[in-house]
Design an enzyme around this catalytic site. Structure first.
Site, short mmCIF file in Angstrom:
data_model
loop_
_atom_site.label_atom_id
_atom_site.label_comp_id
_atom_site.label_asym_id
_atom_site.label_seq_id
_atom_site.Cartn_x
_atom_site.Cartn_y
_atom_site.Cartn_z
N HIS A 85 -18.26 34.72 47.32
CA HIS A 85 -17.24 35.98 47.59
C HIS A 85 -17.33 37.20 47.56
O HIS A 85 -17.12 38.25 48.37
CB HIS A 85 -15.80 35.45 46.96
CG HIS A 85 -14.61 36.07 47.65
ND1 HIS A 85 -13.69 37.24 47.22
CD2 HIS A 85 -13.94 35.86 48.79
CE1 HIS A 85 -12.72 37.46 48.20
NE2 HIS A 85 -12.97 36.68 48.90
N HIS A 137 -13.12 40.60 55.44
CA HIS A 137 -11.68 40.86 55.03
C HIS A 137 -11.24 42.06 56.01
O HIS A 137 -12.11 42.65 56.75
CB HIS A 137 -11.35 41.61 53.69
CG HIS A 137 -11.68 40.47 52.68
ND1 HIS A 137 -12.79 40.13 52.04
CD2 HIS A 137 -10.86 39.50 52.56
CE1 HIS A 137 -12.78 39.26 51.27
NE2 HIS A 137 -11.50 38.59 51.75
N HIS A 171 -12.75 32.13 55.58
CA HIS A 171 -12.33 31.40 54.27
C HIS A 171 -12.10 29.96 54.36
O HIS A 171 -12.18 29.26 53.65
CB HIS A 171 -10.99 32.26 53.91
CG HIS A 171 -11.05 33.38 53.13
ND1 HIS A 171 -11.16 34.75 54.05
CD2 HIS A 171 -11.63 33.91 51.86
CE1 HIS A 171 -11.48 35.74 53.04
NE2 HIS A 171 -11.75 35.25 51.89
N HIS A 182 -1.00 37.23 50.93
CA HIS A 182 -2.40 37.07 50.45
C HIS A 182 -2.83 38.08 49.63
O HIS A 182 -3.21 37.64 48.35
CB HIS A 182 -3.48 37.05 51.60
CG HIS A 182 -4.80 37.39 51.30
ND1 HIS A 182 -5.43 38.46 51.28
CD2 HIS A 182 -5.65 36.27 50.52
CE1 HIS A 182 -6.53 38.41 50.95
NE2 HIS A 182 -6.86 37.05 50.28
N HIS A 237 -3.21 37.79 44.95
CA HIS A 237 -4.24 38.16 44.35
C HIS A 237 -3.90 39.24 43.25
O HIS A 237 -4.20 39.00 42.32
CB HIS A 237 -5.31 38.91 45.37
CG HIS A 237 -6.06 38.11 45.95
ND1 HIS A 237 -7.17 37.52 45.34
CD2 HIS A 237 -6.26 37.40 47.23
CE1 HIS A 237 -8.09 36.71 45.97
NE2 HIS A 237 -7.25 36.74 47.23
N PHE A 242 -11.85 41.40 44.95
CA PHE A 242 -12.96 40.51 45.62
C PHE A 242 -14.17 39.99 44.91
O PHE A 242 -14.59 38.66 44.90
CB PHE A 242 -13.70 41.26 47.01
CG PHE A 242 -12.78 41.58 48.10
CD1 PHE A 242 -11.52 40.93 48.42
CD2 PHE A 242 -12.83 42.69 48.86
CE1 PHE A 242 -10.66 41.27 49.43
CE2 PHE A 242 -11.88 43.26 49.63
CZ PHE A 242 -10.99 42.47 49.95
N HIS A 260 -6.11 30.24 48.51
CA HIS A 260 -6.56 30.21 50.02
C HIS A 260 -6.36 28.84 50.66
O HIS A 260 -6.11 28.74 51.98
CB HIS A 260 -7.85 30.74 50.14
CG HIS A 260 -8.35 32.19 50.08
ND1 HIS A 260 -8.28 32.92 51.22
CD2 HIS A 260 -8.12 33.14 49.24
CE1 HIS A 260 -8.22 33.94 51.13
NE2 HIS A 260 -8.23 34.27 49.67
CU1 C2O Z 1 -11.65 36.80 50.52
CU2 C2O Z 1 -8.25 36.18 49.34
O1 C2O Z 1 -9.95 36.95 49.55
#
Ligand code: C2O
Length: 362
Positions: free
Chosen positions: A93, A116, A125, A258, A262, A279, A292
């Site tokens: 990642h 992203h 992903h 999303h 995070h 990230f 994810h």
């Molecule tokens: Cu590649 Cu949830 O980020």
């Protein structure tokens, strides 16, 4: 020209972008993978795969949770330079998202590669989790092993799944392979998540927070996701500069729940909101992959709603965009967006969970 990760994946530099405080990182920025090969094979999906069924984390049985933890434990035991190790999986990642790679393979060595904030988000992903899951299954000799999904779109899943924090209370640090020390301790169970969390708690009681989350899911999946671009994100092709913010458009889910999750899980007291809040470090928290998995499930649900306009991008620049991974047999492989459209062909599915936000039009 479609984006393409480099053939030679050691053609990679120390991460440098998307860091608030690069001098205060707690996970390394040297996130290039080991160079076991410099020429990936074109990956072909297995023929007649057994279907791995990803369970909802909040309903997982004690036996399943033990198995999942055992698989992560095996991954943690591998030496750091093994492509299947816990650290290497996390570093994927960082390499793809914090400027490890450039666009040389597609003719633009001067530009960074970024998956992203564009239409690369969902397919990249999906592939990342696909190999991660197969590697875990291989580590415990279970070809049907599937990772859990964090069912945050359902009221019963609207807190951090308990398994990530349970531990023997007498041991420090916690003896739980899916525990991570860099989380916001104010957001552990029983805190109800906020689907639009942006750094400040709403203070809503749990009934109101749940209904606001359901309404938010409706907006992210229906109202604000009426066509390909609004759901998947904007085009991103070779020659686009990811450091120029105006070239990037994230889809409704990517920029919505999303990012919110995070931030909600990451520790705001850490210099770069480690682990989930950046990230470069997100992959070090096992919750990342489980978060994810539900993002990935949203792609499937959005498509299966069958509403006109709910279709994947059709251009060659999307279909032929490609990434490079080590598969569960340590083979270096190149995978394409076009082969990620059908999860049945990829050999996995999601355990059913009702979708109450469909009835929650704000
Ligand atoms: Cu590649 Cu949830 O980020």
């Amino acid at each position: 020209t479609p984006i393409a990760a480099p053939d030679n994946i050691a053609d990679c530099v120390t991460a440098s972008s998307n860091l608030q405080n690069p001098t205060d990182v707690v996970r390394g920025l040297a996130c290039c993978p080991p160079a076991l090969s410099s020429k990936p094979e074109i990956y072909t999906l297995p023929v007649n795969p057994v279907t791995r069924i990803r369970p909802a984390a909040q309903r997982a049985t004690p036996e399943y949770i033990e198995k999942y933890k055992a698989a992560i434990q095996e991954m943690r035991k591998l030496p750091d330079d093994h492509p299947h190790s816990f650290k290497q999986q996390a570093m994927i990642h960082c390499a793809y998202c914090n400027g490890g790679y450039n666009q040389e393979q597609s003719g633009h060595p001067e530009l960074q590669l970024q998956i992203h904030n564009s239409w690369l988000f969902f397919p990249f992903h999906r592939w990342y989790l696909y190999f991660y899951e197969r590697i875990l299954g291989k580590l415990i000799n279970d070809p049907t092993f599937a990772i859990p999904y964090w069912n945050w779109d359902h009221p019963t899943g609207m807190m951090l799944p308990a398994m990530f924090e349970d531990a023997d209370p007498d041991t420090t640090p916690k003896q739980n392979p899916i525990f991570d020390p860099y989380r916001d301790v104010t957001h552990l169970p029983p805190a109800i998540l906020d689907a639009e969390y942006a750094g400040a708690n709403t203070g809503a009681d749990c009934v109101n927070q749940i209904s606001s989350n359901l309404a938010s899911m409706y907006r992210q999946m229906i109202t604000n996701a009426t066509d390909t671009t609004s759901f998947f994100g904007g085009e991103f092709v070779s020659g686009d500069n990811p450091l120029q913010a105006d070239t990037l458009i994230a889809g409704s889910i990517e920029s919505g729940i999303h990012t919110a999750m995070h931030r909600w899980v990451g520790n705001p007291r850490m210099a770069n909101n480690e682990d989930m809040g950046n990230f470069y470090s997100a992959g070090y928290d096992p919750v990342f992959y489980v978060h994810h998995a539900n993002i990935d499930r949203m792609w499937k649900i959005w498509k299966d709603l069958g509403i006109p306009g709910h279709v994947e991008p059709t251009s060659d620049d999307w279909n032929n965009a490609s990434y490079v991974f080590y598969d569960e047999n340590e083979r270096l492989v190149r995978v394409f967006n076009k082969d990620s459209i059908d999860i049945g062909r990829m050999g996995y599915d999601y355990e059913r969970s009702s979708v109450p936000w469909l009835q929650s039009r704000p």
